[in-house]
Design an enzyme around this catalytic site. Structure first.
Site, PDB file in Angstrom:
ATOM      1  N   GLY A  91       0.938  -1.056  -0.105  1.00 17.39           N
ATOM      2  CA  GLY A  91       0.012   0.075   0.115  1.00 17.39           C
ATOM      3  C   GLY A  91       0.935   1.346   0.206  1.00 17.39           C
ATOM      4  O   GLY A  91       0.598   2.215   0.781  1.00 17.39           O
ATOM      5  N   GLY A  95      -0.654   7.937   1.290  1.00 17.87           N
ATOM      6  CA  GLY A  95      -0.626   8.124   2.707  1.00 17.87           C
ATOM      7  C   GLY A  95       0.481   7.772   3.326  1.00 17.87           C
ATOM      8  O   GLY A  95       1.571   8.230   2.881  1.00 17.87           O
ATOM      9  N   TYR A 272     -12.795  -3.056  10.915  1.00 21.53           N
ATOM     10  CA  TYR A 272     -11.329  -2.356  10.859  1.00 21.53           C
ATOM     11  C   TYR A 272     -10.619  -2.375  12.233  1.00 21.53           C
ATOM     12  O   TYR A 272      -9.333  -2.656  12.217  1.00 21.53           O
ATOM     13  CB  TYR A 272     -11.379  -0.823  10.373  1.00 21.53           C
ATOM     14  CG  TYR A 272     -10.221  -0.190  10.384  1.00 21.53           C
ATOM     15  CD1 TYR A 272      -9.247  -0.115   9.119  1.00 21.53           C
ATOM     16  CD2 TYR A 272      -9.620   0.520  11.481  1.00 21.53           C
ATOM     17  CE1 TYR A 272      -8.020   0.550   9.363  1.00 21.53           C
ATOM     18  CE2 TYR A 272      -8.587   1.245  11.544  1.00 21.53           C
ATOM     19  CZ  TYR A 272      -7.772   1.333  10.424  1.00 21.53           C
ATOM     20  OH  TYR A 272      -6.521   1.867  10.519  1.00 21.53           O
TER      21      TYR A 272
HETATM   22  P1  NDP Z   1      -4.457   5.136   2.685  1.00 21.64           P
HETATM   23  O1  NDP Z   1      -5.822   4.658   2.367  1.00 21.64           O
HETATM   24  O2  NDP Z   1      -3.923   6.328   2.117  1.00 21.64           O
HETATM   25  O3  NDP Z   1      -3.416   3.976   2.533  1.00 21.64           O
HETATM   26  C1  NDP Z   1      -3.829   2.746   1.978  1.00 21.64           C
HETATM   27  C2  NDP Z   1      -2.948   1.922   1.179  1.00 21.64           C
HETATM   28  O4  NDP Z   1      -3.445   0.392   1.343  1.00 21.64           O
HETATM   29  C3  NDP Z   1      -3.184   2.455  -0.221  1.00 21.64           C
HETATM   30  O5  NDP Z   1      -1.930   2.497  -0.993  1.00 21.64           O
HETATM   31  C4  NDP Z   1      -4.169   1.405  -0.773  1.00 21.64           C
HETATM   32  O6  NDP Z   1      -4.121   1.360  -2.362  1.00 21.64           O
HETATM   33  C5  NDP Z   1      -3.425   0.175  -0.162  1.00 21.64           C
HETATM   34  N1  NDP Z   1      -4.627  -1.061  -0.115  1.00 21.64           N
HETATM   35  C6  NDP Z   1      -5.790  -0.881   0.104  1.00 21.64           C
HETATM   36  N2  NDP Z   1      -6.221  -2.417  -0.136  1.00 21.64           N
HETATM   37  C7  NDP Z   1      -5.379  -2.961  -0.676  1.00 21.64           C
HETATM   38  C8  NDP Z   1      -5.307  -4.161  -1.263  1.00 21.64           C
HETATM   39  N3  NDP Z   1      -6.276  -5.056  -1.479  1.00 21.64           N
HETATM   40  N4  NDP Z   1      -4.208  -4.554  -1.999  1.00 21.64           N
HETATM   41  C9  NDP Z   1      -2.984  -3.785  -1.965  1.00 21.64           C
HETATM   42  N5  NDP Z   1      -3.216  -2.591  -1.255  1.00 21.64           N
HETATM   43  C10 NDP Z   1      -4.183  -2.367  -0.885  1.00 21.64           C
HETATM   44  O7  NDP Z   1      -4.436   4.878   4.153  1.00 21.64           O
HETATM   45  P2  NDP Z   1      -3.094   5.184   5.417  1.00 21.64           P
HETATM   46  O8  NDP Z   1      -1.901   5.713   4.726  1.00 21.64           O
HETATM   47  O9  NDP Z   1      -3.813   6.183   6.510  1.00 21.64           O
HETATM   48  O10 NDP Z   1      -3.226   3.841   6.039  1.00 21.64           O
HETATM   49  C11 NDP Z   1      -1.926   3.202   6.108  1.00 21.64           C
HETATM   50  C12 NDP Z   1      -2.122   2.364   7.320  1.00 21.64           C
HETATM   51  O11 NDP Z   1      -1.676   3.261   8.238  1.00 21.64           O
HETATM   52  C13 NDP Z   1      -3.016   1.506   7.466  1.00 21.64           C
HETATM   53  O12 NDP Z   1      -2.554   0.162   7.938  1.00 21.64           O
HETATM   54  C14 NDP Z   1      -3.809   1.995   8.607  1.00 21.64           C
HETATM   55  O13 NDP Z   1      -4.394   1.096   9.414  1.00 21.64           O
HETATM   56  C15 NDP Z   1      -2.759   2.797   9.463  1.00 21.64           C
HETATM   57  N6  NDP Z   1      -3.006   3.963  10.248  1.00 21.64           N
HETATM   58  C16 NDP Z   1      -3.532   4.856  10.100  1.00 21.64           C
HETATM   59  C17 NDP Z   1      -3.871   5.910  10.422  1.00 21.64           C
HETATM   60  C18 NDP Z   1      -4.598   7.494  10.018  1.00 21.64           C
HETATM   61  O14 NDP Z   1      -4.766   8.018  11.120  1.00 21.64           O
HETATM   62  N7  NDP Z   1      -4.551   7.479   8.814  1.00 21.64           N
HETATM   63  C19 NDP Z   1      -3.784   5.924  12.041  1.00 21.64           C
HETATM   64  C20 NDP Z   1      -3.357   4.676  12.379  1.00 21.64           C
HETATM   65  C21 NDP Z   1      -2.877   3.560  11.553  1.00 21.64           C
HETATM   66  P3  NDP Z   1      -4.874   2.312  -3.074  1.00 21.64           P
HETATM   67  O15 NDP Z   1      -4.157   3.493  -3.149  1.00 21.64           O
HETATM   68  O16 NDP Z   1      -5.104   1.496  -4.430  1.00 21.64           O
HETATM   69  O17 NDP Z   1      -6.243   2.444  -2.768  1.00 21.64           O
HETATM   70 MG1  PMR Z   2     -10.657   9.347  17.093  1.00 20.23          MG
HETATM   71  C1  PMR Z   2      -6.694  11.650  22.015  1.00 20.23           C
HETATM   72  C2  PMR Z   2      -7.758  11.298  21.387  1.00 20.23           C
HETATM   73  C3  PMR Z   2      -8.087  10.605  20.017  1.00 20.23           C
HETATM   74  C4  PMR Z   2      -7.155  10.242  19.049  1.00 20.23           C
HETATM   75  C5  PMR Z   2      -5.543  10.073  19.261  1.00 20.23           C
HETATM   76  C6  PMR Z   2      -7.815   9.445  18.223  1.00 20.23           C
HETATM   77  C7  PMR Z   2      -7.277   9.058  17.084  1.00 20.23           C
HETATM   78  N1  PMR Z   2      -9.173   9.712  18.173  1.00 20.23           N
HETATM   79  C8  PMR Z   2      -9.268  10.551  19.514  1.00 20.23           C
HETATM   80  C9  PMR Z   2     -10.646  10.641  19.999  1.00 20.23           C
HETATM   81  C10 PMR Z   2     -11.995  10.816  19.471  1.00 20.23           C
HETATM   82  N2  PMR Z   2     -12.201  10.307  18.330  1.00 20.23           N
HETATM   83  C11 PMR Z   2     -12.932  11.290  20.137  1.00 20.23           C
HETATM   84  C12 PMR Z   2     -13.179  11.697  21.677  1.00 20.23           C
HETATM   85  C13 PMR Z   2     -14.061  11.115  19.311  1.00 20.23           C
HETATM   86  C14 PMR Z   2     -15.453  11.266  19.630  1.00 20.23           C
HETATM   87  C15 PMR Z   2     -15.727  12.495  18.990  1.00 20.23           C
HETATM   88  C16 PMR Z   2     -13.458  10.275  18.161  1.00 20.23           C
HETATM   89  C17 PMR Z   2     -14.282   9.725  17.007  1.00 20.23           C
HETATM   90  C18 PMR Z   2     -13.472   9.237  15.903  1.00 20.23           C
HETATM   91  C19 PMR Z   2     -14.402   8.945  14.738  1.00 20.23           C
HETATM   92  C20 PMR Z   2     -15.596   8.843  14.451  1.00 20.23           C
HETATM   93  N3  PMR Z   2     -12.127   8.990  15.833  1.00 20.23           N
HETATM   94  C21 PMR Z   2     -12.119   8.308  14.794  1.00 20.23           C
HETATM   95  C22 PMR Z   2     -13.370   8.257  13.907  1.00 20.23           C
HETATM   96  C23 PMR Z   2     -12.930   7.455  12.946  1.00 20.23           C
HETATM   97  O1  PMR Z   2     -13.861   6.979  11.872  1.00 20.23           O
HETATM   98  C24 PMR Z   2     -11.639   6.881  12.887  1.00 20.23           C
HETATM   99  C25 PMR Z   2     -11.472   5.786  13.161  1.00 20.23           C
HETATM  100  O2  PMR Z   2     -11.862   5.091  14.031  1.00 20.23           O
HETATM  101  O3  PMR Z   2     -10.798   4.763  11.964  1.00 20.23           O
HETATM  102  C26 PMR Z   2     -10.785   3.481  12.094  1.00 20.23           C
HETATM  103  C27 PMR Z   2     -11.081   7.696  14.246  1.00 20.23           C
HETATM  104  C28 PMR Z   2      -9.706   7.939  14.444  1.00 20.23           C
HETATM  105  N4  PMR Z   2      -9.566   8.499  15.582  1.00 20.23           N
HETATM  106  C29 PMR Z   2      -7.859   8.594  15.979  1.00 20.23           C
HETATM  107  C30 PMR Z   2      -7.596   7.579  14.719  1.00 20.23           C
HETATM  108  C31 PMR Z   2      -5.908   7.504  14.735  1.00 20.23           C
HETATM  109  C32 PMR Z   2      -8.665   7.279  13.994  1.00 20.23           C
HETATM  110  C33 PMR Z   2      -8.231   6.814  12.666  1.00 20.23           C
HETATM  111  C34 PMR Z   2      -7.598   5.953  12.194  1.00 20.23           C
HETATM  112  C35 PMR Z   2      -6.924   4.492  12.496  1.00 20.23           C
HETATM  113  O4  PMR Z   2      -7.154   4.020  13.562  1.00 20.23           O
HETATM  114  O5  PMR Z   2      -6.374   4.073  11.865  1.00 20.23           O
END
Ligand code: NDP
Ligand code: PMR
Ligand code: LMG
Length: 397
Positions: A91, A95, A272
């Site tokens: 991926g 991102g 997820y």
């Molecule tokens: P993006 O959607 O930007 O990147 C995800 C990547 O995964 C893309 O390159 C996508 O390809 C690829 N992908 C999806 N499905 C497949 C598949 N079937 N085969 C191969 N590749 C695939 O998201 P992020 O950069 O945010 O996510 C990267 C990682 O970081 C994930 O593991 C996510 O869980 C983790 N993460 C993200 C956070 C965030 O806040 N964003 C926080 C914590 C963890 P394509 O470009 O073709 O869609």
């Molecule tokens: Mg969250 C310190 C507080 C914190 C952090 C670090 C995250 C990260 N989030 C926090 C708080 C909250 N979030 C609170 C208080 C709420 C309710 C208002 C909230 C809501 C929320 C939603 C609806 N947050 C989300 C969502 C998503 O759809 C995202 C998610 O769960 O993706 C699975 C998300 C996220 N919050 C984060 C992070 C890192 C995500 C997204 C990605 C991930 O885990 O990969």
């Protein structure tokens, strides 16, 4: 892999090199089994002469590779460098994966294999990120198909590149889906892609990494705070919960079983978060099973909230507008893609992050620390059970 099989007597093989980036490596090894410290890198020719020396039973000496390219041009002291590390990042077309590829490529010490489902998108992403073409190769990988995973492993092996680090980064997040989607083999799409696809990929490539002669070999699986219920973010409903894994054990296909690991009703956001728990459990199980034997470092991480990535593409537009400022100004958990890429790049190559079995996080000053996983995400018994069921589902047991 025939070329990477360890043996106790040196063997020499001539091998067609298919480095797309056009860089071939010359690395010198003493036939006594003790490596010379010199590593040379020279410009590419397609012929490669390789001397393999296996590691001794006590593991004190790592398998070494001596490769000679451009036979008629002896390397001079002037172009002597360490060989580049080869890292596969799944991926890497957007991102975090793309930012990490860029950060590593810019060091000049890494060749990044971008393992992506959309070949053209990945090529264009690498180009517009300004990654120099000798520093990356795009290879097709669709984690939502186990056949594709196997094909990817075959093509990678045919390239002849050694493998030093694997980064399992790709993921899908389907928070608004009312009905489940499925992988080619019929597994619910989020767990099928994020966990099962990566599980098979890692298992197949483990042997390749094991035979790498690189100074630090690593397997990294990206985790997240939202799978950890010992945090505020992990308590936002729906919460991750694998239960007793009954849904996974019966196939996760929605036909004769639930589409959720715990056997409950489909919920895309929960699926997820569950998949991230699987990622973190798998990292620890790999550590327990293979770290001592192979010397490979296994790690997971939460890179920070990268609120602007494509991960949220399926979320409602209002969420996509409000989420970045919410994370930036209220939770203060926001990080840019660039910063997150640097963090993951540290887990790939920083010598201070070499400990195995660790879940890394970063504090407000962007300093790394070893974080605590939730009770479920560190449950050894669950990790073992998850491993065994996953093995069956991907056809390894
Ligand atoms: P993006 O959607 O930007 O990147 C995800 C990547 O995964 C893309 O390159 C996508 O390809 C690829 N992908 C999806 N499905 C497949 C598949 N079937 N085969 C191969 N590749 C695939 O998201 P992020 O950069 O945010 O996510 C990267 C990682 O970081 C994930 O593991 C996510 O869980 C983790 N993460 C993200 C956070 C965030 O806040 N964003 C926080 C914590 C963890 P394509 O470009 O073709 O869609
Ligand atoms: Mg969250 C310190 C507080 C914190 C952090 C670090 C995250 C990260 N989030 C926090 C708080 C909250 N979030 C609170 C208080 C709420 C309710 C208002 C909230 C809501 C929320 C939603 C609806 N947050 C989300 C969502 C998503 O759809 C995202 C998610 O769960 O993706 C699975 C998300 C996220 N919050 C984060 C992070 C890192 C995500 C997204 C990605 C991930 O885990 O990969
Ligand atoms: C689920 O809902 C859906 O059911 C599911 O289908 C899927 O889409 C999933 O994760 C995706 O979401 C999540 C829902 C539950 O959260 C929201 O919809 C967010 C609404 C937020 C409303 C209150 C925010 C007020 C702040 C204003 C700031 C402006 C920016 C807003 C940006 C919003 C984007 C996130 O959410 C809830 O149930 C809300 C309650 C959260 C409980 C958290 C439990 C932790 C302990 C409580 C701590 C309290 C501290 C709260 C501080 C809030 C500060 C903002």
């Amino acid at each position: 892999m025939a070329l990477q099989a360890a043996s106790f007597s040196p063997t020499i093989s001539i091998h067609k090199e298919v480095y797309a980036a056009g860089t071939v490596v010359l690395k010198n090894t003493g036939l006594s089994g003790l490596p010379f410290s010199e590593h040379f890198e020279v410009k590419s020719k397609s012929l490669r002469l390789r001397n393999k020396q296996g590691r001794l039973p006590d593991g004190a000496i790592r398998a070494q590779t001596a490769t000679i390219s451009e036979i008629n041009q002896a390397p001079s002291e002037g172009n002597k460098t360490l060989r580049k590390g080869n890292v596969i990042i799944t991926g890497a077309s957007s991102g975090l994966g793309l930012a990490t590829a860029k950060a590593l490529a810019e060091t000049g010490k890494w060749h990044v294999i971008m393992a992506c489902r959309n070949f053209l998108k990945a090529q264009m992403a690498a180009k517009s990120a300004g990654i120099a073409k000798e520093n990356y190769t795009v290879m097709h990988l669709d984690l939502a198909s186990l056949d594709s995973v196997r094909q990817f492993v075959d093509s990678f092996r045919r390239s002849g590149m050694p493998l030093d680090v694997l980064v399992c980064n790709a993921a899908v997040y389907l928070p608004t889906a009312k009905e489940p989607s499925f992988t080619a083999e019929g597994f619910e799409l989020s767990v099928g892609t994020n966990h099962l696809g990566h599980f098979l990929l890692t298992r197949l490539l483990l042997d390749d990494i094991k035979h790498s002669d690189y100074t630090s070999k690593r397997v990294i699986i990206v985790g997240s705070i939202t799978g950890n219920t010992n945090t505020l973010a992990g308590n936002v409903p729906p919460k991750a919960n694998l239960g007793d894994l009954r849904g996974l054990a019966s196939g996760l296909n929605g036909l004769n079983s639930s589409t959720m690991i715990d056997g409950g009703d489909f919920d895309g956001a929960k699926a997820y978060k569950d998949s991230k728990v699987c990622n973190m459990l798998t990292m620890q199980e790999l550590h327990r099973r293979y770290h001592e034997e192979t010397g490979i470092t296994f790690a997971s991480l939460y890179p920070g909230c990268i609120a602007t990535t494509g991960l949220f593409r399926e979320h409602i537009p209002l969420f996509r507008i409000l989420f970045p400022p919410f994370q930036m100004y209220i939770t203060k958990g926001y990080v840019s893609e660039e910063e997150a890429g640097k963090r993951l790049a540290q887990v790939v190559c920083d010598s201070s992050l070499q400990q195995s079995g660790v879940y890394w996080s970063w504090n407000k000053n962007s300093a790394s620390f070893q974080n605590q996983l939730s009770q479920e995400a560190s449950d050894e018994e669950k990790a073992r059970k998850l491993w065994e069921i996953s093995e069956k589902l991907v056809g390894l047991a």
